[in-house]
Design a protein around this motif. Structure first.
Motif, PDB file in Angstrom:
ATOM      1  N   ASP A   1      54.330  26.451  39.215  1.00  0.00           N
ATOM      2  CA  ASP A   1      54.459  27.026  37.878  1.00  0.00           C
ATOM      3  C   ASP A   1      55.309  28.283  37.858  1.00  0.00           C
ATOM      4  O   ASP A   1      55.495  28.912  36.811  1.00  0.00           O
ATOM      5  N   GLY A   2      55.835  28.687  39.018  1.00  0.00           N
ATOM      6  CA  GLY A   2      56.674  29.879  39.081  1.00  0.00           C
ATOM      7  C   GLY A   2      55.913  31.164  39.244  1.00  0.00           C
ATOM      8  O   GLY A   2      56.515  32.247  39.265  1.00  0.00           O
ATOM      9  N   LEU A   3      54.588  31.086  39.377  1.00  0.00           N
ATOM     10  CA  LEU A   3      53.769  32.276  39.595  1.00  0.00           C
ATOM     11  C   LEU A   3      53.439  32.412  41.079  1.00  0.00           C
ATOM     12  O   LEU A   3      53.483  31.436  41.837  1.00  0.00           O
ATOM     13  N   TRP A   4      53.100  33.629  41.478  1.00  0.00           N
ATOM     14  CA  TRP A   4      52.831  33.892  42.889  1.00  0.00           C
ATOM     15  C   TRP A   4      51.460  33.371  43.308  1.00  0.00           C
ATOM     16  O   TRP A   4      50.498  33.443  42.556  1.00  0.00           O
ATOM     17  N   LYS A   5      51.396  32.838  44.519  1.00  0.00           N
ATOM     18  CA  LYS A   5      50.129  32.425  45.118  1.00  0.00           C
ATOM     19  C   LYS A   5      49.614  33.574  45.980  1.00  0.00           C
ATOM     20  O   LYS A   5      50.400  34.344  46.541  1.00  0.00           O
ATOM     21  N   VAL A   6      48.291  33.698  46.082  1.00  0.00           N
ATOM     22  CA  VAL A   6      47.707  34.781  46.873  1.00  0.00           C
ATOM     23  C   VAL A   6      46.713  34.220  47.880  1.00  0.00           C
ATOM     24  O   VAL A   6      46.167  33.127  47.700  1.00  0.00           O
ATOM     25  N   THR A   7      46.502  34.991  48.920  1.00  0.00           N
ATOM     26  CA  THR A   7      45.489  34.658  49.910  1.00  0.00           C
ATOM     27  C   THR A   7      44.738  35.926  50.260  1.00  0.00           C
ATOM     28  O   THR A   7      45.269  37.038  50.119  1.00  0.00           O
ATOM     29  N   GLU A   8      43.508  35.783  50.701  1.00  0.00           N
ATOM     30  CA  GLU A   8      42.692  36.936  51.042  1.00  0.00           C
ATOM     31  C   GLU A   8      43.213  37.627  52.298  1.00  0.00           C
ATOM     32  O   GLU A   8      43.749  36.992  53.193  1.00  0.00           O
TER      33      GLU A   8
END
Length: 250
Positions: free
Chosen positions: A132-139
């Motif tokens: 979707d063009g948004l950033w993915k995050v991880t802990e």
């Protein structure tokens, strides 16, 4: 009408030329605070704004703003755009309203991760970009550390390209990085970029090409922008710095 919406509309009534956002921050499962913030820069993937109090880098904050439809990834027909942002930088500044904090966030989506719902104090880092063009995050295992990797104060020539959600180049230029590490770099540019934007960092000399997020953006003395980039899909081969330097001398 919610209290957040009322706050936003009261602020918007003051001027139609500025953009504002309600920032909601949870300090723990039972304590939170809200503030209406002046937006100083915004794009489809991030925003910068002024707050009266600081936000910890690596933390998620909830934003609600009347963002133009062409900058949204969803809810295009709704009056207000609700999006989660990952704090990329926060430092004390002074403006016409007095002292405060300039905060930059990268947009990460409509919903928060399950781990956030369990513990709002969870710290995150960017781990790539979603479809979707948004950033993915991880802990992250601990709190954010500004200097996770050794920084090398050497000039690196590169091609910098601003990219869209499909990773296609929108604009670009040849420029230099003032310093670099495995995970990021400080780059000078004249491109129109803001905190949270996606850029492609390409160095033919070091055989490297990687996507990066703009974590901070400052005006340099020569009116160019100094970008602080975080690589999100690859690490820069810092071991090649000495090798290339040796080959150059020969």
């Amino acid at each position: 009408m919610s209290s957040s919406t009322e706050l936003l509309k009261q602020k918007a009534d003051l001027t139609s030329m500025s953009l504002y956002t309600v920032v909601k921050v949870k300090e723990d499962s039972s304590k939170e605070w809200k503030e209406v913030a002046d937006i100083i820069s915004v794009s489809a993937s991030g925003a910068g704004f002024f707050l009266a109090r600081p936000c910890e880098v690596g933390r998620l904050v909830n934003l609600m703003m009347p963002l133009p439809a062409h900058l949204r990834s969803y809810d295009h027909d709704k009056e207000l755009y609700r999006v989660w942002g990952l704090v990329q930088h926060c430092y004390e500044v002074s403006n016409e309203s007095g002292k405060g904090f300039q905060v930059g966030v990268a947009f990460v989506g409509k919903d928060s991760p399950a781990s956030y719902k369990k513990d709002p104090n969870t710290s995150y880092r960017i781990s790539g970009m979603g479809p979707d063009g948004l950033w993915k995050v991880t802990e992250t295992k601990g709190v954010f550390k500004k200097r996770r990797d050794m920084r090398y104060w050497t000039t690196v020539e590169l091609y910098l390209a601003l990219v869209d959600s499909k990773k296609d180049a929108v604009s670009g230029e040849r420029t230099i990085a003032e310093n670099i590490s495995r995970s990021g770099a400080a780059v000078l540019t004249t491109l129109d970029v803001n905190v949270g934007d996606r850029v492609k960092f390409i160095s033919e000399k070091y055989d490297f090409s990687g996507l990066a997020v703009v974590c901070n953006c400052q005006e340099s003395d020569d009116k160019r922008k100094r970008l602080h980039l975080q690589f999100v899909e690859a690490v820069f081969p810092v071991n090649r710095l000495a090798v290339v330097a040796s080959e150059t001398k020969e």
